[in-house]
Design a protein around this motif. Sequence first.
Motif, PDB file in Angstrom:
ATOM      1  N   THR A   1      26.298   0.664  -7.779  1.00 42.99           N
ATOM      2  CA  THR A   1      27.236   0.235  -8.991  1.00 42.99           C
ATOM      3  C   THR A   1      26.404   0.673 -10.737  1.00 42.99           C
ATOM      4  O   THR A   1      26.780   0.732 -10.905  1.00 42.99           O
ATOM      5  CB  THR A   1      27.928  -0.979  -8.358  1.00 42.99           C
ATOM      6  OG1 THR A   1      27.841  -0.437  -7.452  1.00 42.99           O
ATOM      7  CG2 THR A   1      29.296  -0.933  -9.500  1.00 42.99           C
ATOM      8  N   ASP A   2      25.266  -0.781 -10.252  1.00 42.15           N
ATOM      9  CA  ASP A   2      24.906  -1.402 -11.542  1.00 42.15           C
ATOM     10  C   ASP A   2      23.861   0.347 -11.981  1.00 42.15           C
ATOM     11  O   ASP A   2      23.910   0.425 -13.400  1.00 42.15           O
ATOM     12  CB  ASP A   2      23.662  -2.231 -11.015  1.00 42.15           C
ATOM     13  CG  ASP A   2      24.429  -3.795 -11.302  1.00 42.15           C
ATOM     14  OD1 ASP A   2      25.493  -3.883 -12.044  1.00 42.15           O
ATOM     15  OD2 ASP A   2      23.949  -4.660 -10.961  1.00 42.15           O
ATOM     16  N   ALA A   3      23.399   1.649 -10.875  1.00 46.96           N
ATOM     17  CA  ALA A   3      22.828   2.371 -11.444  1.00 46.96           C
ATOM     18  C   ALA A   3      23.978   2.866 -12.230  1.00 46.96           C
ATOM     19  O   ALA A   3      24.133   3.931 -12.869  1.00 46.96           O
ATOM     20  CB  ALA A   3      21.655   2.949 -10.204  1.00 46.96           C
ATOM     21  N   ALA A   4      24.732   3.288 -11.499  1.00 48.98           N
ATOM     22  CA  ALA A   4      26.132   4.574 -11.754  1.00 48.98           C
ATOM     23  C   ALA A   4      26.736   4.214 -12.949  1.00 48.98           C
ATOM     24  O   ALA A   4      26.865   5.013 -14.083  1.00 48.98           O
ATOM     25  CB  ALA A   4      26.718   4.570 -10.511  1.00 48.98           C
ATOM     26  N   ALA A   5      26.642   3.100 -13.387  1.00 47.17           N
ATOM     27  CA  ALA A   5      27.433   2.150 -14.586  1.00 47.17           C
ATOM     28  C   ALA A   5      26.751   2.396 -15.696  1.00 47.17           C
ATOM     29  O   ALA A   5      27.484   2.996 -16.969  1.00 47.17           O
ATOM     30  CB  ALA A   5      28.084   0.680 -14.457  1.00 47.17           C
ATOM     31  N   ALA A   6      25.025   2.376 -15.321  1.00 46.63           N
ATOM     32  CA  ALA A   6      24.177   2.299 -16.687  1.00 46.63           C
ATOM     33  C   ALA A   6      24.293   3.881 -16.346  1.00 46.63           C
ATOM     34  O   ALA A   6      23.669   4.292 -17.818  1.00 46.63           O
ATOM     35  CB  ALA A   6      23.207   2.163 -16.260  1.00 46.63           C
ATOM     36  N   LEU A   7      24.450   4.615 -16.168  1.00 43.22           N
ATOM     37  CA  LEU A   7      24.505   6.098 -16.136  1.00 43.22           C
ATOM     38  C   LEU A   7      25.559   6.910 -16.925  1.00 43.22           C
ATOM     39  O   LEU A   7      25.654   7.497 -17.057  1.00 43.22           O
ATOM     40  CB  LEU A   7      24.461   6.805 -15.181  1.00 43.22           C
ATOM     41  CG  LEU A   7      22.393   7.219 -14.335  1.00 43.22           C
ATOM     42  CD1 LEU A   7      22.593   7.430 -12.706  1.00 43.22           C
ATOM     43  CD2 LEU A   7      21.426   7.582 -14.753  1.00 43.22           C
ATOM     44  N   GLN A   8      26.482   6.365 -16.164  1.00 38.40           N
ATOM     45  CA  GLN A   8      27.975   6.662 -17.106  1.00 38.40           C
ATOM     46  C   GLN A   8      27.697   6.180 -19.169  1.00 38.40           C
ATOM     47  O   GLN A   8      27.998   6.764 -19.734  1.00 38.40           O
ATOM     48  CB  GLN A   8      28.881   5.436 -16.440  1.00 38.40           C
ATOM     49  CG  GLN A   8      29.642   6.377 -15.489  1.00 38.40           C
ATOM     50  CD  GLN A   8      30.417   6.121 -14.788  1.00 38.40           C
ATOM     51  OE1 GLN A   8      30.831   4.786 -15.464  1.00 38.40           O
ATOM     52  NE2 GLN A   8      31.810   6.382 -13.800  1.00 38.40           N
TER      53      GLN A   8
END
Length: 138
Positions: free
Chosen positions: A5-12
Amino acid sequence: MSEQTDAAAALQGIARIEATAKDRSGWYTAYLWLFAAWQFVVVPAVLLWRGPTGTLVSTLANAVVVMGLSAFATRQPVVPRGHGGRHLKVIGAWTVIYLLVLAAGLTVFRDSVAFAAVAALACATPPAVAAWREARTV
């Protein structure tokens, strides 16, 4: 699962920053088109308007336009990647063409309106080509 979730938020977040930068980097295209258009005024003025008045007016007008474009460029929030190198190539190509045109226009093709028109087109070519290429990448 929180790592994903953190990685997806960072990519967004990165995608949002890239989109904002891309939207705000179109100013360089406008800068180049204005510089190209200015060549159709300054080159014939320099080549055809003789005497101290012509020299003074064309020099002052050129200084005002260059300062205005420079002020415009320095106020922009985003600088495109590789901007420095590309800009130096454009200005370098323009400088070479401008100096050749002035040398030929003030010696060989003195007072030739046809040469002044072709010279203006030649001087406008480097920034116009760069503007066209920039517009395609934005």
